[in-house]
Design an enzyme around this catalytic site. Structure first.
Site, mmCIF file in Angstrom:
data_model
loop_
_atom_site.group_PDB
_atom_site.id
_atom_site.type_symbol
_atom_site.label_atom_id
_atom_site.label_comp_id
_atom_site.label_asym_id
_atom_site.label_seq_id
_atom_site.Cartn_x
_atom_site.Cartn_y
_atom_site.Cartn_z
ATOM 1 N N SER A 1 45.473 30.595 45.578
ATOM 2 C CA SER A 1 44.592 31.719 45.893
ATOM 3 C C SER A 1 45.048 32.433 47.163
ATOM 4 O O SER A 1 45.498 31.799 48.115
ATOM 5 C CB SER A 1 43.169 31.197 46.096
ATOM 6 O OG SER A 1 42.338 32.207 46.633
ATOM 7 N N TYR B 1 44.442 39.388 45.801
ATOM 8 C CA TYR B 1 43.406 40.410 45.908
ATOM 9 C C TYR B 1 44.045 41.604 46.613
ATOM 10 O O TYR B 1 44.753 41.420 47.606
ATOM 11 C CB TYR B 1 42.223 39.922 46.748
ATOM 12 C CG TYR B 1 41.353 38.898 46.060
ATOM 13 C CD1 TYR B 1 40.490 39.278 45.036
ATOM 14 C CD2 TYR B 1 41.379 37.562 46.446
ATOM 15 C CE1 TYR B 1 39.683 38.337 44.396
ATOM 16 C CE2 TYR B 1 40.565 36.620 45.822
ATOM 17 C CZ TYR B 1 39.727 37.016 44.797
ATOM 18 O OH TYR B 1 38.936 36.092 44.173
ATOM 19 N N THR C 1 44.067 39.688 40.566
ATOM 20 C CA THR C 1 42.663 39.634 40.167
ATOM 21 C C THR C 1 42.106 41.052 40.138
ATOM 22 O O THR C 1 42.168 41.770 41.136
ATOM 23 C CB THR C 1 41.855 38.743 41.132
ATOM 24 O OG1 THR C 1 42.319 37.394 40.989
ATOM 25 C CG2 THR C 1 40.372 38.772 40.813
ATOM 26 N N ARG D 1 26.014 35.863 44.068
ATOM 27 C CA ARG D 1 25.930 34.412 43.914
ATOM 28 C C ARG D 1 24.794 33.921 44.804
ATOM 29 O O ARG D 1 24.952 33.791 46.022
ATOM 30 C CB ARG D 1 27.270 33.768 44.292
ATOM 31 C CG ARG D 1 28.427 34.389 43.499
ATOM 32 C CD ARG D 1 29.774 34.001 44.021
ATOM 33 N NE ARG D 1 30.828 34.814 43.409
ATOM 34 C CZ ARG D 1 32.110 34.759 43.751
ATOM 35 N NH1 ARG D 1 32.505 33.913 44.700
ATOM 36 N NH2 ARG D 1 32.999 35.537 43.165
ATOM 37 N N LYS E 1 44.458 39.410 35.859
ATOM 38 C CA LYS E 1 43.459 38.357 35.657
ATOM 39 C C LYS E 1 42.065 38.959 35.746
ATOM 40 O O LYS E 1 41.693 39.503 36.783
ATOM 41 C CB LYS E 1 43.650 37.281 36.729
ATOM 42 C CG LYS E 1 42.638 36.151 36.694
ATOM 43 C CD LYS E 1 42.921 35.185 37.844
ATOM 44 C CE LYS E 1 41.994 34.006 37.853
ATOM 45 N NZ LYS E 1 40.587 34.373 38.094
ATOM 46 N N HIS F 1 36.031 35.231 35.878
ATOM 47 C CA HIS F 1 35.984 34.753 37.266
ATOM 48 C C HIS F 1 35.082 33.524 37.381
ATOM 49 O O HIS F 1 34.328 33.377 38.349
ATOM 50 C CB HIS F 1 35.477 35.879 38.181
ATOM 51 C CG HIS F 1 36.058 35.827 39.577
ATOM 52 N ND1 HIS F 1 36.984 36.721 40.030
ATOM 53 C CD2 HIS F 1 35.839 34.976 40.601
ATOM 54 C CE1 HIS F 1 37.297 36.436 41.289
ATOM 55 N NE2 HIS F 1 36.612 35.367 41.651
ATOM 56 N N ARG G 1 31.353 34.120 37.925
ATOM 57 C CA ARG G 1 30.889 34.336 39.298
ATOM 58 C C ARG G 1 30.775 35.825 39.647
ATOM 59 O O ARG G 1 30.424 36.178 40.768
ATOM 60 C CB ARG G 1 31.859 33.658 40.277
ATOM 61 C CG ARG G 1 31.821 32.148 40.160
ATOM 62 C CD ARG G 1 33.111 31.522 40.659
ATOM 63 N NE ARG G 1 33.231 31.432 42.106
ATOM 64 C CZ ARG G 1 32.612 30.551 42.875
ATOM 65 N NH1 ARG G 1 31.786 29.666 42.339
ATOM 66 N NH2 ARG G 1 32.805 30.524 44.172
#
Length: 368
Positions: free
Chosen positions: A107, A130, A156, A165, A231, A255, A258
């Site tokens: 990540s 990102y 992503t 969340r 993604k 994701h 999420r």
């Protein structure tokens, strides 16, 4: 630990071991968490049509992903801030993936850097990206990953804003003060601090570029030679656009449920995307994979491989590198057994005819 017989059993141990804020961060989904539950439940509605009296004395689980031969079509998805789960974090994960002969995706928000992960030894690794507001920083991150020997960029595309969340909001989630987002050190990108909301949501609002669009995928191709996977695709329309801009592959992903609640389970969305891609690029998926049977179902629906997230993070929290190794072995062994009991000796032999889905009833051919 020796009594663990499937990857789901690691979650209860992780829940006991981890502080509530950290467990909730890994475990929770967006809003009502309908998609979180559906990511799992949808697999239970897909049934097998096994073939019998096939010589399955030899089973080959190997797969090829972007030209790299791996031991099984089960890879590790990017999950952020793994040192919250275990002191060795992404380093333990990298070693376990390498030992299992499969691919790890690091990540952007890792608590270990690309260089640190590369230093753990050989292995095929992808870098999840990102796109931030500062494009010079994006170029630096991609360059760092390329220099460290990473083999692909997983871009992503479903996070212009962070999903709601509620567990993170209640807990006022923040990255523990002893940890940092290692790839961002020295780049003046702020920190994931405690706020009146989720610290991560505030961080994303400050740093991630909401204007990201298909032109930016073309721009990314100009700054790296690495293949780019998108993604976060869930529709045929976006699969077509992805192919048109020249991506190397598609990852069907919500994701980990999420982001936007009430999107379909990824296993439900998969076939639509596969059909749209028409074999022009490989299609992968993540979300809800907990059993070797799930992997088989995804491949029968046209996936070239799957990525797992929570199962290995909980295994990491429970038992470090050993836990991740065991989780991967259990999934491999379950998948191999499913192949054997379905009459498939290699992943090439897994076909759509090996499963029946709820939507098959809609495909009735009218009689003339």
């Amino acid at each position: 630990m020796e009594n663990i017989t499937n990857v789901m059993e690691y979650e209860a141990i992780a829940k006991e071991k981890l502080p509530k804020m950290i467990y909730d961060y890994y475990a929770s989904g967006a809003e009502d968490q309908w998609t979180l539950r559906e990511n799992r439940n949808a697999y239970s509605r897909i049934l097998f049509r096994p073939r019998i009296l096939v010589d399955v004395s030899k089973i080959d689980t190997t797969a090829t992903v972007l030209g790299f031969k791996i031991s099984m079509p089960i890879m590790l998805a990017p999950t952020a801030m793994q040192k919250m789960a275990h002191p060795e974090g992404e380093l333990a994960t990298a070693r376990a993936a390498s030992a299992a002969g499969t691919i790890m995706t690091l990540s952007s928000w890792g608590t270990c850097s690309v260089e640190e992960v590369a230093s753990t030894g050989p292995g095929v690794r992808f870098f999840q990206l990102y796109v931030l507001k500062d494009r010079n920083v994006v170029a630096q991150l991609v360059n760092m990953a390329e220099k460290a020997g990473f083999k692909a960029i997983a871009l992503t595309v479903d996070t212009p804003r962070l999903g709601r969340r509620e567990a993170d909001i209640k807990n006022r989630f923040a990255l523990p003060s002893n940890l940092t987002l290692k790839n961002f050190e020295g780049l003046d990108l702020g920190t994931v601090d405690r706020t009146n909301d989720s610290g991560l949501a505030s961080y994303v609002a400050d740093q991630v570029d909401r204007s990201l669009n298909w032109k930016d995928v073309k721009w990314l191709q100009t700054i790296t030679k690495l293949p780019i996977l998108v993604k976060g695709v869930l529709t045929a329309e976006d699969a077509n656009l992805a192919v048109q801009v020249g991506v190397a592959g598609i990852i069907v992903s919500n994701h980990g449920a999420r982001q936007l609640d009430y999107v379909p389970a990824t296993i439900t969305a998969l076939e639509e995307v596969v059909k749209a891609a028409q074999g022009r690029v490989p299609v992968f998926m993540d979300g809800g994979v907990r059993r070797g049977t799930d992997v088989f179902k995804a491949l029968a629906l046209g996936a070239s491989g799957v990525f797992i997230g929570r199962p290995y993070v909980f295994a990491l929290a429970a038992d470090g590198e050993v836990g991740v190794r065991k989780a991967l072995k259990m999934l491999h062994d379950e998948f191999e057994l499913t192949m054997a009991l379905s009459g498939c000796r290699s992943i090439k032999e897994i076909t759509r005819a090996h499963i029946v889905t709820p939507w098959d009833a809609l495909r009735v051919t009218p009689r003339l």
